[in-house]
Design a protein around this motif. Structure first.
Motif, PDB file in Angstrom:
ATOM      1  N   LYS A 124       0.830  -1.185   0.000  1.00 36.82           N
ATOM      2  CA  LYS A 124       0.000   0.000   0.000  1.00 36.82           C
ATOM      3  C   LYS A 124       0.878   1.254   0.000  1.00 36.82           C
ATOM      4  N   TYR A 125       0.530   2.206  -0.856  1.00 36.36           N
ATOM      5  CA  TYR A 125       1.263   3.467  -0.924  1.00 36.36           C
ATOM      6  C   TYR A 125       0.378   4.597  -0.447  1.00 36.36           C
ATOM      7  N   LYS A 126       0.963   5.535   0.261  1.00 33.68           N
ATOM      8  CA  LYS A 126       0.249   6.733   0.695  1.00 33.68           C
ATOM      9  C   LYS A 126       0.679   7.893  -0.179  1.00 33.68           C
ATOM     10  N   LYS A 127      -0.291   8.542  -0.805  1.00 34.64           N
ATOM     11  CA  LYS A 127       0.027   9.711  -1.621  1.00 34.64           C
ATOM     12  C   LYS A 127       0.344  10.896  -0.722  1.00 34.64           C
ATOM     13  N   HIS A 128       1.334  11.659  -1.101  1.00 35.51           N
ATOM     14  CA  HIS A 128       1.718  12.847  -0.355  1.00 35.51           C
ATOM     15  C   HIS A 128       2.334  13.828  -1.338  1.00 35.51           C
ATOM     16  N   GLY A 129       1.848  15.045  -1.328  1.00 36.03           N
ATOM     17  CA  GLY A 129       2.421  16.021  -2.238  1.00 36.03           C
ATOM     18  C   GLY A 129       1.784  17.378  -2.099  1.00 36.03           C
ATOM     19  N   LEU A 130       2.375  18.323  -2.770  1.00 32.91           N
ATOM     20  CA  LEU A 130       1.929  19.700  -2.713  1.00 32.91           C
ATOM     21  C   LEU A 130       2.168  20.349  -4.069  1.00 32.91           C
ATOM     22  N   SER A 131       1.146  20.998  -4.583  1.00 36.05           N
ATOM     23  CA  SER A 131       1.269  21.768  -5.820  1.00 36.05           C
ATOM     24  C   SER A 131       1.029  23.228  -5.480  1.00 36.05           C
ATOM     25  N   ILE A 132       1.831  24.097  -6.080  1.00 37.81           N
ATOM     26  CA  ILE A 132       1.680  25.531  -5.837  1.00 37.81           C
ATOM     27  C   ILE A 132       1.715  26.261  -7.169  1.00 37.81           C
ATOM     28  N   GLY A 133       0.827  27.221  -7.321  1.00 38.13           N
ATOM     29  CA  GLY A 133       0.800  28.058  -8.512  1.00 38.13           C
ATOM     30  C   GLY A 133       0.751  29.520  -8.100  1.00 38.13           C
ATOM     31  N   ILE A 134       1.560  30.332  -8.736  1.00 36.48           N
ATOM     32  CA  ILE A 134       1.589  31.762  -8.429  1.00 36.48           C
ATOM     33  C   ILE A 134       1.489  32.525  -9.746  1.00 36.48           C
ATOM     34  N   LYS A 135       0.485  33.373  -9.839  1.00 38.37           N
ATOM     35  CA  LYS A 135       0.312  34.228 -11.019  1.00 38.37           C
ATOM     36  C   LYS A 135       0.316  35.670 -10.544  1.00 38.37           C
ATOM     37  N   ARG A 136       0.947  36.522 -11.323  1.00 38.67           N
ATOM     38  CA  ARG A 136       1.022  37.932 -10.957  1.00 38.67           C
ATOM     39  C   ARG A 136       0.481  38.784 -12.083  1.00 38.67           C
ATOM     40  N   PHE A 137      -0.382  39.711 -11.740  1.00 41.42           N
ATOM     41  CA  PHE A 137      -0.899  40.702 -12.669  1.00 41.42           C
ATOM     42  C   PHE A 137      -0.642  42.064 -12.046  1.00 41.42           C
ATOM     43  N   ASP A 138       0.361  42.772 -12.546  1.00 41.77           N
ATOM     44  CA  ASP A 138       0.806  44.034 -11.965  1.00 41.77           C
ATOM     45  C   ASP A 138       1.174  43.806 -10.495  1.00 41.77           C
ATOM     46  N   SER A 139       0.462  44.432  -9.560  1.00 45.16           N
ATOM     47  CA  SER A 139       0.800  44.228  -8.148  1.00 45.16           C
ATOM     48  C   SER A 139      -0.164  43.278  -7.449  1.00 45.16           C
ATOM     49  N   ASP A 140      -1.024  42.603  -8.203  1.00 46.00           N
ATOM     50  CA  ASP A 140      -1.945  41.629  -7.627  1.00 46.00           C
ATOM     51  C   ASP A 140      -1.393  40.216  -7.829  1.00 46.00           C
ATOM     52  N   PHE A 141      -1.476  39.396  -6.790  1.00 46.46           N
ATOM     53  CA  PHE A 141      -0.993  38.030  -6.850  1.00 46.46           C
ATOM     54  C   PHE A 141      -2.138  37.062  -6.615  1.00 46.46           C
ATOM     55  N   PHE A 142      -2.119  35.959  -7.353  1.00 54.96           N
ATOM     56  CA  PHE A 142      -3.084  34.894  -7.186  1.00 54.96           C
ATOM     57  C   PHE A 142      -2.283  33.630  -6.875  1.00 54.96           C
ATOM     58  N   VAL A 143      -2.456  33.109  -5.675  1.00 57.98           N
ATOM     59  CA  VAL A 143      -1.712  31.936  -5.232  1.00 57.98           C
ATOM     60  C   VAL A 143      -2.699  30.792  -5.041  1.00 57.98           C
TER      61      VAL A 143
END
Length: 59
Positions: A2-21
């Protein structure tokens, strides 16, 4: 076997001085995961004294 899934995905988008994480966690986050996340976000925001950040954390 048996395997246990473990992980993390991160996305960062920037539009001028606004950030979407976006973060997607699979499994249980550990202290080591937070040690990876923090520098990534800090690096993305480097050089901005004021920034608007919108964040989505999906588990």
């Amino acid at each position: 076997m048996k395997y246990k899934k473990h992980g993390l995905s991160i996305g960062i988008k920037r539009f001028d001085s606004d950030f979407f994480v976006s973060l997607k966690a699979v499994g249980t986050l550990s202290h080591a995961d937070y040690m990876v996340i923090t520098p990534m976000i800090d690096a993305a925001l480097l050089g901005f004294k004021e920034a608007k950040i919108k964040m989505l954390f999906d588990t």
